[in-house]
Enzyme design. Structure first.
Site, PDB file in Angstrom:
ATOM      1  N   GLU A 127      37.295  53.491  44.536  1.00  0.00           N
ATOM      2  CA  GLU A 127      38.101  52.680  43.628  1.00  0.00           C
ATOM      3  C   GLU A 127      38.323  53.445  42.326  1.00  0.00           C
ATOM      4  O   GLU A 127      37.387  53.661  41.556  1.00  0.00           O
ATOM      5  CB  GLU A 127      37.410  51.346  43.363  1.00  0.00           C
ATOM      6  CG  GLU A 127      38.277  50.370  42.610  1.00  0.00           C
ATOM      7  CD  GLU A 127      37.622  49.006  42.465  1.00  0.00           C
ATOM      8  OE1 GLU A 127      38.355  48.008  42.399  1.00  0.00           O
ATOM      9  OE2 GLU A 127      36.370  48.937  42.410  1.00  0.00           O
ATOM     10  N   GLU A 140      32.288  38.690  43.376  1.00  0.00           N
ATOM     11  CA  GLU A 140      33.665  39.179  43.525  1.00  0.00           C
ATOM     12  C   GLU A 140      33.656  40.595  42.997  1.00  0.00           C
ATOM     13  O   GLU A 140      33.583  40.830  41.790  1.00  0.00           O
ATOM     14  CB  GLU A 140      34.633  38.289  42.751  1.00  0.00           C
ATOM     15  CG  GLU A 140      36.093  38.453  43.195  1.00  0.00           C
ATOM     16  CD  GLU A 140      36.832  39.557  42.483  1.00  0.00           C
ATOM     17  OE1 GLU A 140      36.685  40.729  42.912  1.00  0.00           O
ATOM     18  OE2 GLU A 140      37.542  39.279  41.518  1.00  0.00           O
ATOM     19  N   LYS A 154      27.372  35.898  30.500  1.00  0.00           N
ATOM     20  CA  LYS A 154      27.267  37.192  29.834  1.00  0.00           C
ATOM     21  C   LYS A 154      28.591  37.928  30.011  1.00  0.00           C
ATOM     22  O   LYS A 154      28.902  38.414  31.099  1.00  0.00           O
ATOM     23  CB  LYS A 154      26.147  38.049  30.427  1.00  0.00           C
ATOM     24  CG  LYS A 154      25.918  39.337  29.615  1.00  0.00           C
ATOM     25  CD  LYS A 154      25.301  40.457  30.432  1.00  0.00           C
ATOM     26  CE  LYS A 154      26.343  41.282  31.139  1.00  0.00           C
ATOM     27  NZ  LYS A 154      27.215  42.086  30.217  1.00  0.00           N
ATOM     28  N   CYS A 208      41.251  44.802  40.424  1.00  0.00           N
ATOM     29  CA  CYS A 208      40.578  44.982  41.712  1.00  0.00           C
ATOM     30  C   CYS A 208      41.504  44.742  42.897  1.00  0.00           C
ATOM     31  O   CYS A 208      41.230  45.202  44.008  1.00  0.00           O
ATOM     32  CB  CYS A 208      39.340  44.085  41.808  1.00  0.00           C
ATOM     33  SG  CYS A 208      39.640  42.355  41.422  1.00  0.00           S
TER      34      CYS A 208
END
Length: 455
Positions: free
Chosen positions: A357, A225, A151, A259
């Site tokens: 983040e 992850e 997906k 990231c």
């Protein structure tokens, strides 16, 4: 689908349903035995053929990724080149896997250690690297003999769909299945589906938690992850000019939507002013604009209006908590989701901007006075994907790298990746490894077969 540079609609994609997901899983189940029985040489030849096919269509994939994500040309081209290399690397690696040696570990009994496919793997990929993150999952999953249902992000599915179209004749039916759609629908069904042996996700911490919870009922494996908040620890003996030049790329590559981005600088107080001066000089030279306006563009727009608003909110809160923009610090006028490349200084320890983040073109700068303080503050976040240490002392670099809670630690570099070495995090950044031989291990299972050979 929205072009983030112009805010115009470029495509419309049908949302997949739970029923679509079930059909895709059924196809993957039907295909898994035949694909899993292929000898490594045969699977390797298919992966090489996929790499060749992608190389033939590099320009089309680059243009499509630029349009859907707003990536500058250099970033999109690097993504496609990396995708091709991922398949080539896994094509070679799957023919050279190693296991514990067969031997007699119990008297009169011979033990063999086998590596087997898991079966069907469900994959959920993010919007920031649509094609590359798909390759990081698809290549080792296929190499290990599994079939899969993937997906892609509902915001950036176009290159994953194009990939499936390009390689459709190279794979047996049912081996690779793509179901575009929303996470709470397609992703959730993959995570809970009883015929899916593993769910592998690259995405946000929130998405990772949701997938892990949904996977728990069927006790399927989970590979996550997730996010990062990479500390960049700069000691007083570091080459400040080199560090600033490196962060020009490592902090603003893909508009900071990365990231592993070098987003949180901890610099020794005695050299902080000089470092900020070097960094601001580098950031001031960055070329921001529509990626199609020229090859010199280094920073494009953020991926969506929602993410643009989130990053702007982070900047507003940082200013309210005392941070000051040494350069940038605001959004840019005009169409498109552009944020000025930003360096924030006067950032207090524990400020929200140092712990959350941001995922945008923003670097924060904090100061420290000794090594223990630097390590403590570098580790004092929930995430642990990557970090870097900057020093001319070899002894210090080894010692500090060993103390940092990050899955990857660079020394006098940042955001340098290779297919031969693993990528993955600690703590809230998840578990499991992409790239390298370790990815093949993640997507395989170990079986011990013992033969009694006494006479």
């Amino acid at each position: 689908m929205i072009d983030p540079s112009t805010e115009g609609v470029i495509a419309r994609i049908t949302d997949g349903t739970a029923e679509d997901t079930d059909r895709a899983v059924a196809a993957a189940v039907a295909a898994r035995s035949e694909w899993g029985r292929l000898v490594p040489k045969k699977r390797s030849e298919v992966l090489h053929a996929i790499a060749d096919r992608l190389a033939e269509h590099t320009d089309a994939l680059v243009r499509l990724e630029m349009a859907n994500t707003g990536k500058p040309l250099a970033v999109a081209r690097d993504d496609v080149d990396g995708t091709i290399d991922t398949f080539r690397f896994m094509a070679g690696t799957l023919r050279a896997t190693t296991s514990m040696a067969a031997g007699e570990y119990a008297e009169d009994h011979l033990s063999l250690i086998l590596r087997e496919p898991l079966g069907v793997v469900g994959v959920v990929t993010p919007w920031n690297y649509p094609l590359l993150m798909a390759a990081w999952k698809i290549a080792p999953i296929l190499a290990a003999g599994n079939t899969l249902v993937i997906k892609p992000s509902e915001q950036t599915p176009l290159t994953t769909l194009k990939f499936a179209e390009l390689v459709a004749d190279l794979l047996p039916p049912g081996v690779l299945n793509v179901v575009p759609g929303l996470g709470p629908v397609v992703g959730a069904r993959l995570a809970e589906h009883p015929d899916v042996a593993m769910i592998a996700l690259t995405g946000s911490v929130g998405s990772g938690r949701a997938v892990a919870r949904a996977a728990a009922d069927s006790l399927k494996r989970v590979h996550l992850e997730l996010g990062g908040k990479a500390p960049v620890v700069i000691f007083e003996d570091a080459d400040l000019k080199s560090a600033a030049a490196s962060l020009r790329v490592a902090g603003y590559w893909n508009s900071g939507q990365e990231c592993g981005a070098a987003c949180r600088v901890l610099v020794h107080a005695t050299v902080a002013d000089r470092f900020v001066e070097e960094l601001v000089s580098e950031v001031g030279e960055l070329v921001v604009g529509d990626p199609r306006s020229g090859e010199d563009v280094e920073v494009g727009p953020l991926v969506s209006k929602a993410h643009f608003d989130r990053v702007r909110g982070h900047l507003d809160r940082a200013r309210s908590q005392g941070a000051r923009a040494a350069i940038g610090g605001d959004v840019l006028d005009g169409p498109g989701y552009f944020v000025a490349p930003t360096v924030l200084v006067d950032v207090a320890e524990g400020a929200d901007i140092t712990r959350e983040e941001v995922f945008g073109p923003v670097i924060t700068v904090e100061t420290f006075t000794d090594e223990d303080e630097a390590v403590r503050r570098a580790n004092d976040v929930a995430l642990g994907l990557s970090a870097s240490v900057w020093t001319e002392s070899a002894r210090r670099s080894h010692a500090v790298a060993a103390r940092l809670d990050s899955g990857t630690v660079w020394v006098n570099a940042h955001l340098v990746l290779a297919n031969e070495v693993p990528w993955g995090g600690f703590k809230g950044s998840g578990y499991g490894r992409d790239l390298s031989l370790y990815a093949l291990d993640d997507y395989s299972r170990t079986k011990h077969v013992m033969h009694h050979k006494g006479r």
